[in-house]
Design an enzyme around this catalytic site. Structure first.
Site, PDB file in Angstrom:
ATOM      1  N   CYS A   1      34.110  43.177  49.492  1.00  0.00           N
ATOM      2  CA  CYS A   1      35.400  43.851  49.290  1.00  0.00           C
ATOM      3  C   CYS A   1      35.351  45.338  49.641  1.00  0.00           C
ATOM      4  CB  CYS A   1      35.861  43.658  47.852  1.00  0.00           C
ATOM      5  SG  CYS A   1      36.024  41.910  47.437  1.00  0.00           S
TER       6      CYS A   1
ATOM      7  N   ASN B   1      43.464  38.279  46.382  1.00  0.00           N
ATOM      8  CA  ASN B   1      42.326  39.095  46.837  1.00  0.00           C
ATOM      9  C   ASN B   1      41.903  38.613  48.223  1.00  0.00           C
ATOM     10  OD1 ASN B   1      39.900  40.358  47.306  1.00  0.00           O
ATOM     11  ND2 ASN B   1      39.041  39.964  45.276  1.00  0.00           N
TER      12      ASN B   1
ATOM     13  N   HIS C   1      41.386  48.423  45.778  1.00  0.00           N
ATOM     14  CA  HIS C   1      41.118  47.040  46.178  1.00  0.00           C
ATOM     15  C   HIS C   1      41.915  46.116  45.261  1.00  0.00           C
ATOM     16  CE1 HIS C   1      39.249  43.377  47.267  1.00  0.00           C
ATOM     17  NE2 HIS C   1      38.565  43.255  46.155  1.00  0.00           N
TER      18      HIS C   1
HETATM   19  N1  COA Z   1      43.495  28.822  34.423  1.00  0.00           N
HETATM   20  C1  COA Z   1      43.401  28.659  33.106  1.00  0.00           C
HETATM   21  N2  COA Z   1      42.313  29.018  32.384  1.00  0.00           N
HETATM   22  C2  COA Z   1      41.287  29.576  33.057  1.00  0.00           C
HETATM   23  C3  COA Z   1      41.313  29.769  34.448  1.00  0.00           C
HETATM   24  C4  COA Z   1      42.476  29.356  35.137  1.00  0.00           C
HETATM   25  N3  COA Z   1      42.614  29.510  36.461  1.00  0.00           N
HETATM   26  N4  COA Z   1      40.159  30.329  34.835  1.00  0.00           N
HETATM   27  C5  COA Z   1      39.416  30.491  33.740  1.00  0.00           C
HETATM   28  N5  COA Z   1      40.094  30.027  32.654  1.00  0.00           N
HETATM   29  C6  COA Z   1      39.662  29.996  31.258  1.00  0.00           C
HETATM   30  C7  COA Z   1      38.166  29.998  31.100  1.00  0.00           C
HETATM   31  O1  COA Z   1      37.634  28.701  31.240  1.00  0.00           O
HETATM   32  C8  COA Z   1      38.013  30.546  29.723  1.00  0.00           C
HETATM   33  O2  COA Z   1      38.233  29.524  28.797  1.00  0.00           O
HETATM   34  P1  COA Z   1      37.386  29.443  27.423  1.00  0.00           P
HETATM   35  O3  COA Z   1      37.696  30.716  26.702  1.00  0.00           O
HETATM   36  O4  COA Z   1      37.913  28.207  26.790  1.00  0.00           O
HETATM   37  O5  COA Z   1      35.964  29.360  27.855  1.00  0.00           O
HETATM   38  C9  COA Z   1      39.171  31.563  29.588  1.00  0.00           C
HETATM   39  O6  COA Z   1      40.114  31.195  30.612  1.00  0.00           O
HETATM   40  C10 COA Z   1      38.753  32.992  29.809  1.00  0.00           C
HETATM   41  O7  COA Z   1      37.886  33.046  30.931  1.00  0.00           O
HETATM   42  P2  COA Z   1      37.344  34.395  31.509  1.00  0.00           P
HETATM   43  O8  COA Z   1      36.519  34.118  32.722  1.00  0.00           O
HETATM   44  O9  COA Z   1      36.724  35.182  30.402  1.00  0.00           O
HETATM   45  O10 COA Z   1      38.725  35.081  31.913  1.00  0.00           O
HETATM   46  P3  COA Z   1      39.016  36.533  32.375  1.00  0.00           P
HETATM   47  O11 COA Z   1      40.075  37.116  31.546  1.00  0.00           O
HETATM   48  O12 COA Z   1      37.769  37.342  32.576  1.00  0.00           O
HETATM   49  O13 COA Z   1      39.670  36.301  33.813  1.00  0.00           O
HETATM   50  C11 COA Z   1      39.028  36.461  36.112  1.00  0.00           C
HETATM   51  C12 COA Z   1      38.919  35.675  34.815  1.00  0.00           C
HETATM   52  C13 COA Z   1      38.145  35.812  37.158  1.00  0.00           C
HETATM   53  C14 COA Z   1      40.483  36.427  36.537  1.00  0.00           C
HETATM   54  C15 COA Z   1      38.590  37.922  35.844  1.00  0.00           C
HETATM   55  O14 COA Z   1      37.353  37.943  35.194  1.00  0.00           O
HETATM   56  C16 COA Z   1      38.487  38.734  37.107  1.00  0.00           C
HETATM   57  O15 COA Z   1      39.479  39.002  37.750  1.00  0.00           O
HETATM   58  N6  COA Z   1      37.276  39.195  37.443  1.00  0.00           N
HETATM   59  C17 COA Z   1      37.058  40.012  38.625  1.00  0.00           C
HETATM   60  C18 COA Z   1      37.240  39.145  39.826  1.00  0.00           C
HETATM   61  C19 COA Z   1      37.160  39.885  41.110  1.00  0.00           C
HETATM   62  O16 COA Z   1      37.830  40.836  41.270  1.00  0.00           O
HETATM   63  N7  COA Z   1      36.338  39.420  42.017  1.00  0.00           N
HETATM   64  C20 COA Z   1      36.291  39.828  43.376  1.00  0.00           C
HETATM   65  C21 COA Z   1      35.376  40.928  43.704  1.00  0.00           C
HETATM   66  S1  COA Z   1      35.994  42.461  43.279  1.00  0.00           S
END
Ligand code: COA
Length: 332
Positions: A116, A285, A255
């Site tokens: 990214c 993204n 980003h």
């Molecule tokens: N729909 C519904 N539930 C979902 C889900 C989806 N698409 N994806 C994950 N969950 C659930 C998980 O299983 C978890 O359930 P649990 O609590 O029962 O275990 C819960 O939601 C929380 O998961 P978590 O991973 O902690 O969520 P989060 O708030 O951190 O959001 C991302 C997940 C991936 C959206 C977030 O962490 C993120 O954006 N990270 C950075 C990603 C990024 O930018 N990457 C690219 C490089 S910069």
């Protein structure tokens, strides 16, 4: 002799036509529109569906339109840099394929793989050829076809990523352009965001295919926290080095990974959201393409002399911030 800067003199995007909405994702994995919108800010993303098309096709479309809109003859382009992690093939590089498709004959090209942060690193690399006077016209492209490495049965990643491309033209200026950058990397972050197989560490095998190891693997929470920390620290560093306060910054171009990451960075830096470029709702993204796509979407709002801070964080880990003095558009 006055210092030369590399000014962005044109910007152009290219997007696939297929729109993958949150409601369609609801039919593919256990998720829902409310979760995706509130946790990420994404409503839809573009997906390249044509099986005979690849990163170079979006790049070629963006470059052709960029040349047309800036009135630049193909033979004046001397270098094309493509930032991507999803090039057409492992080799050759997508920059050369793009030049071939556009009919650019007088340029050399190479790819930059910094996930990214790729567009920012490529922008500064291209800018330095202009600043030294070695080259006069350079094109920098950010393109990713993330759908080619996403597991559409993994709800944690398939809702985030999309396909897209943005390209900029760089030319010399004495007053405007890329002023400064602060870039960082930490290879120990690779365990949190990577693709397990397909490289020299683990070449493609029946086992790697059976284990679904050719897709993006991500530990979202760790990436989230590291992204906020990394973007804030490098934005602060580049602003300090150039004596800029939050009020001096006309636009922040972050980003587009997650709306909550962007809001946290803006809050910590005292940037009002009205001056933060956003298009994550439409494209998700797109990895190396998010920053030039933002510049393209906001092009009509940018004015000559605007102080623009771009910032990115991505796989590697790689991250950084770049300060640009914008070079065109009606001044206020
Ligand atoms: N729909 C519904 N539930 C979902 C889900 C989806 N698409 N994806 C994950 N969950 C659930 C998980 O299983 C978890 O359930 P649990 O609590 O029962 O275990 C819960 O939601 C929380 O998961 P978590 O991973 O902690 O969520 P989060 O708030 O951190 O959001 C991302 C997940 C991936 C959206 C977030 O962490 C993120 O954006 N990270 C950075 C990603 C990024 O930018 N990457 C690219 C490089 S910069």
């Amino acid at each position: 002799m006055s210092k030369k800067y590399a000014a962005i003199t044109g910007v152009q995007g290219a997007l696939p036509s297929y729109v993958l909405t949150n409601s369609e994702l609801e039919t593919m994995v256990d998720t829902n529109d409310e979760w995706i919108t509130s946790r990420t800010g994404i409503q839809e993303r573009r997906i390249l569906k044509e099986t005979d098309k690849a990163a170079s096709d979006l790049a070629a479309e963006a470059v052709e339109k960029l040349l047309a809109k800036t009135g630049t003859p193909k033979d004046e382009i001397e270098l094309v840099i493509v930032a991507t992690v999803t090039g057409d093939q492992v080799f050759p590089d997508t920059a050369n394929i793009t030049c071939d498709k556009v009919g650019i004959k007088n340029a050399f090209g190479f790819d930059i793989n910094a996930a990214c942060s790729g567009f920012l690193f490529a922008l500064t690399t291209g800018a330095q050829y202009i600043e030294t006077g070695r080259l006069k016209k350079v094109i920098v492209v950010g393109v990713d076809i993330m759908s080619s490495i996403i597991d559409y049965s993994d709800r944690a990643t398939c809702i985030i990523f999309g396909d897209g491309c943005g390209a900029v033209l760089l030319e010399a200026s004495t007053d405007y352009g890329v002023i400064d950058s602060v870039f960082k990397g930490d290879g120990s972050g690779r365990e949190f965001l990577h693709m397990k197989a397909g490289g020299s560490l683990k070449p493609t095998s029946q086992e790697s295919l059976d284990n679904r190891e050719h897709f993006v693997y991500q530990e979202g929470r760790t990436v989230f926290k590291s992204a906020v920390k990394g973007m804030v620290s490098t934005v602060q560093a580049v602003m300090k080095r150039n004596n800029l306060s939050a009020d001096d910054v006309t636009w922040v171009v972050p980003h587009q990974a997650n709306i909550r990451i962007i809001q946290s960075v803006a809050d910590m830096m005292d940037f009002p959201m009205e001056r933060v470029m956003l298009n994550i709702a439409k494209y998700g993204n797109t990895t190396a393409a998010t920053l030039p796509l933002c510049l393209w979407d906001y092009e009509s709002k940018l004015k000559k002399g605007d102080n623009v801070i771009l910032t990115a964080f991505g796989g590697g880990f790689t991250w950084g911030a770049t300060y640009i003095k914008w070079g065109y558009g009606a001044a206020e």
